[in-house]
Design a protein around this motif. Sequence first.
Motif, PDB file in Angstrom:
ATOM      1  N   GLU A 259       0.806  -1.221   0.000  1.00 11.74           N
ATOM      2  CA  GLU A 259       0.000   0.000   0.000  1.00 11.74           C
ATOM      3  C   GLU A 259       0.840   1.272   0.000  1.00 11.74           C
ATOM      4  O   GLU A 259       0.287   2.377  -0.076  1.00 11.74           O
ATOM      5  CB  GLU A 259      -0.916  -0.004   1.224  1.00 11.74           C
ATOM      6  CG  GLU A 259      -1.934  -1.139   1.216  1.00 11.74           C
ATOM      7  CD  GLU A 259      -2.671  -1.254   2.535  1.00 11.74           C
ATOM      8  OE1 GLU A 259      -2.355  -0.449   3.447  1.00 11.74           O
ATOM      9  OE2 GLU A 259      -3.541  -2.132   2.648  1.00 11.74           O
ATOM     10  N   ALA A 260       2.164   1.146   0.049  1.00 15.02           N
ATOM     11  CA  ALA A 260       3.031   2.319   0.121  1.00 15.02           C
ATOM     12  C   ALA A 260       2.991   3.110  -1.185  1.00 15.02           C
ATOM     13  O   ALA A 260       2.958   2.527  -2.273  1.00 15.02           O
ATOM     14  CB  ALA A 260       4.467   1.905   0.425  1.00 15.02           C
ATOM     15  N   PRO A 261       3.001   4.444  -1.121  1.00  8.99           N
ATOM     16  CA  PRO A 261       3.022   5.248  -2.338  1.00  8.99           C
ATOM     17  C   PRO A 261       4.365   5.167  -3.071  1.00  8.99           C
ATOM     18  O   PRO A 261       4.432   5.391  -4.277  1.00  8.99           O
ATOM     19  CB  PRO A 261       2.757   6.665  -1.836  1.00  8.99           C
ATOM     20  CG  PRO A 261       3.210   6.651  -0.409  1.00  8.99           C
ATOM     21  CD  PRO A 261       2.904   5.278   0.104  1.00  8.99           C
ATOM     22  N   ALA A 262       5.432   4.822  -2.338  1.00  3.32           N
ATOM     23  CA  ALA A 262       6.759   4.717  -2.945  1.00  3.32           C
ATOM     24  C   ALA A 262       7.703   4.068  -1.943  1.00  3.32           C
ATOM     25  O   ALA A 262       7.420   4.026  -0.743  1.00  3.32           O
ATOM     26  CB  ALA A 262       7.289   6.087  -3.360  1.00  3.32           C
ATOM     27  N   VAL A 263       8.817   3.546  -2.454  1.00  2.00           N
ATOM     28  CA  VAL A 263       9.880   3.030  -1.590  1.00  2.00           C
ATOM     29  C   VAL A 263      11.218   3.589  -2.065  1.00  2.00           C
ATOM     30  O   VAL A 263      11.393   3.893  -3.255  1.00  2.00           O
ATOM     31  CB  VAL A 263       9.948   1.486  -1.590  1.00  2.00           C
ATOM     32  CG1 VAL A 263       8.707   0.890  -0.964  1.00  2.00           C
ATOM     33  CG2 VAL A 263      10.167   0.950  -3.013  1.00  2.00           C
ATOM     34  N   GLN A 264      12.133   3.726  -1.111  1.00  2.00           N
ATOM     35  CA  GLN A 264      13.522   4.026  -1.430  1.00  2.00           C
ATOM     36  C   GLN A 264      14.351   2.814  -1.046  1.00  2.00           C
ATOM     37  O   GLN A 264      14.144   2.230   0.024  1.00  2.00           O
ATOM     38  CB  GLN A 264      14.013   5.253  -0.658  1.00  2.00           C
ATOM     39  CG  GLN A 264      13.458   6.572  -1.185  1.00  2.00           C
ATOM     40  CD  GLN A 264      13.961   7.761  -0.386  1.00  2.00           C
ATOM     41  OE1 GLN A 264      14.275   7.649   0.788  1.00  2.00           O
ATOM     42  NE2 GLN A 264      14.022   8.915  -1.032  1.00  2.00           N
ATOM     43  N   VAL A 265      15.274   2.432  -1.913  1.00  2.00           N
ATOM     44  CA  VAL A 265      16.160   1.310  -1.623  1.00  2.00           C
ATOM     45  C   VAL A 265      17.595   1.750  -1.816  1.00  2.00           C
ATOM     46  O   VAL A 265      17.900   2.609  -2.652  1.00  2.00           O
ATOM     47  CB  VAL A 265      15.858   0.082  -2.509  1.00  2.00           C
ATOM     48  CG1 VAL A 265      14.445  -0.410  -2.289  1.00  2.00           C
ATOM     49  CG2 VAL A 265      16.090   0.397  -3.983  1.00  2.00           C
ATOM     50  N   GLN A 266      18.472   1.156  -1.013  1.00  2.00           N
ATOM     51  CA  GLN A 266      19.894   1.438  -1.110  1.00  2.00           C
ATOM     52  C   GLN A 266      20.652   0.163  -0.779  1.00  2.00           C
ATOM     53  O   GLN A 266      20.347  -0.501   0.207  1.00  2.00           O
ATOM     54  CB  GLN A 266      20.308   2.541  -0.141  1.00  2.00           C
ATOM     55  CG  GLN A 266      21.797   2.896  -0.224  1.00  2.00           C
ATOM     56  CD  GLN A 266      22.198   3.878   0.849  1.00  2.00           C
ATOM     57  OE1 GLN A 266      21.783   3.745   1.997  1.00  2.00           O
ATOM     58  NE2 GLN A 266      22.980   4.876   0.478  1.00  2.00           N
ATOM     59  N   GLY A 267      21.613  -0.190  -1.623  1.00  2.00           N
ATOM     60  CA  GLY A 267      22.388  -1.392  -1.373  1.00  2.00           C
ATOM     61  C   GLY A 267      23.147  -1.808  -2.606  1.00  2.00           C
ATOM     62  O   GLY A 267      23.816  -0.984  -3.240  1.00  2.00           O
ATOM     63  N   GLN A 268      23.026  -3.085  -2.975  1.00  2.00           N
ATOM     64  CA  GLN A 268      23.730  -3.595  -4.133  1.00  2.00           C
ATOM     65  C   GLN A 268      22.859  -4.540  -4.939  1.00  2.00           C
ATOM     66  O   GLN A 268      21.989  -5.229  -4.397  1.00  2.00           O
ATOM     67  CB  GLN A 268      25.007  -4.334  -3.717  1.00  2.00           C
ATOM     68  CG  GLN A 268      26.122  -3.432  -3.209  1.00  2.00           C
ATOM     69  CD  GLN A 268      27.429  -4.176  -3.065  1.00  2.00           C
ATOM     70  OE1 GLN A 268      27.452  -5.354  -2.722  1.00  2.00           O
ATOM     71  NE2 GLN A 268      28.533  -3.493  -3.327  1.00  2.00           N
ATOM     72  N   ILE A 269      23.113  -4.539  -6.245  1.00  2.00           N
ATOM     73  CA  ILE A 269      22.540  -5.521  -7.154  1.00  2.00           C
ATOM     74  C   ILE A 269      23.686  -6.117  -7.955  1.00  2.00           C
ATOM     75  O   ILE A 269      24.790  -5.554  -8.007  1.00  2.00           O
ATOM     76  CB  ILE A 269      21.513  -4.901  -8.123  1.00  2.00           C
ATOM     77  CG1 ILE A 269      22.195  -3.870  -9.038  1.00  2.00           C
ATOM     78  CG2 ILE A 269      20.349  -4.289  -7.363  1.00  2.00           C
ATOM     79  CD1 ILE A 269      21.315  -3.377 -10.178  1.00  2.00           C
ATOM     80  N   ALA A 270      23.441  -7.259  -8.585  1.00  2.00           N
ATOM     81  CA  ALA A 270      24.409  -7.840  -9.502  1.00  2.00           C
ATOM     82  C   ALA A 270      24.047  -7.414 -10.915  1.00  2.00           C
ATOM     83  O   ALA A 270      22.889  -7.510 -11.319  1.00  2.00           O
ATOM     84  CB  ALA A 270      24.405  -9.359  -9.390  1.00  2.00           C
TER      85      ALA A 270
END
Length: 402
Positions: free
Chosen positions: A68-79
């Motif tokens: 139900e969140a209007p948006a998310v922020q993510v921080q970290g790593q992807i491959a």
Amino acid sequence: MAPANSNPWRSRGPLTLAAASAVLALGTAGCAIDLSDWRPGGGGEASPSPTPIDAAPLVESALDGLAEAPAVQVQGQIADSSGQPRDTTFTVTDTGAASGTVQVDESEAKVMEVDDKLFVSADDSYWLSQSVFNPDSDSYPDHWVRVAPDLLGIDPQAVLTPADLAEILRAQAPEQGEAVEENLDGTPAYRVDLSGGQIWISKDEPHRLLRMQIEELAPADGEGVSTRTALNFTEPAGEDITALYDEMDAFAEDELSSARDSRIEIQWDGELSLDCQTGGACTVSGTAKDVSDGSSSGSIQVRMDATMNNEELGDKECEDSAKLEAGGSADLSCSVDYALEASTSPQSYEISGNGVLSTRAVTGDGVDEVVKSLEEQRETTTQNAEGGAEQSPEAESSPSGN
């Protein structure tokens, strides 16, 4: 249904989750997580009395809130597409609009996804490190470029849109698993082991997703690119969401019409044809074709910018555009007219010409359609954010019974 395109994990170094910055409000300064082991509990320190609780209601509460969140922020790593871990930040709204960065060696690639179209803006060193070859590749550092998700290693809209991510994680959640209390970098949290990784959920109510480590994060339908991820989560403030849409509006209005498209490799099929008629009407024609390895899909817009020249008559220019389907070809042709007057003493002129082949991500009315789509997406996200703010802050009873 095509299977997810998995990014192989290479032995170039572990995927680590850097400490979240202050903006993520996770209190994670000076901490990193090594995912090379993927051991249970690797994301935090066990509490003095880590009595497990039933994971199902805790996960349900956290994922309901995420969906139900209007948006998310993510921080970290992807491959990335070669399995190399890359530092990553993204803000993704409930409509799939996304903006962020991916660090590649010394280059920071800016990323934007609008109207289901993924774009990258990066310097020359970034593009030299990518296996992208097109007639207009030299211009990529000067423009936004539409890319296929497998170039980045992730499709933010497909896997990080709040509701879609909640669905992906639900599919991996245990039916009768346990949640173990841990100290997640100073934040009381519960760790839940999934079928393909782990998630951490805040102990305090309302229960929220704080972190995930997923071996293969792929769209819920199984189609598209999948990647290994280690990401911290927070919900952005209203002004951050406004700033994101402002940035996207500026991109659509100022940059989109000149954006290039790298998703299909093209080149001329044979030589160009130049035909001039008595009186000075000249036409240049050519055929562009897909020369990629067969893995491309969809279509792109191809463009020819032609120039005809005579030292005495000068230069004249024309252009033509067409849609080129993956695996196919597209004919391009345009004309100029020197409009030579009839004469009782005809004179011959030697006309030379050339045609430059390039790509465009969006053309014509497509730009207006993206602008309109962004307006609708902003309204949807704003209404969602306002609706969430009006809800009572009182939480329901804790799944842990506390």
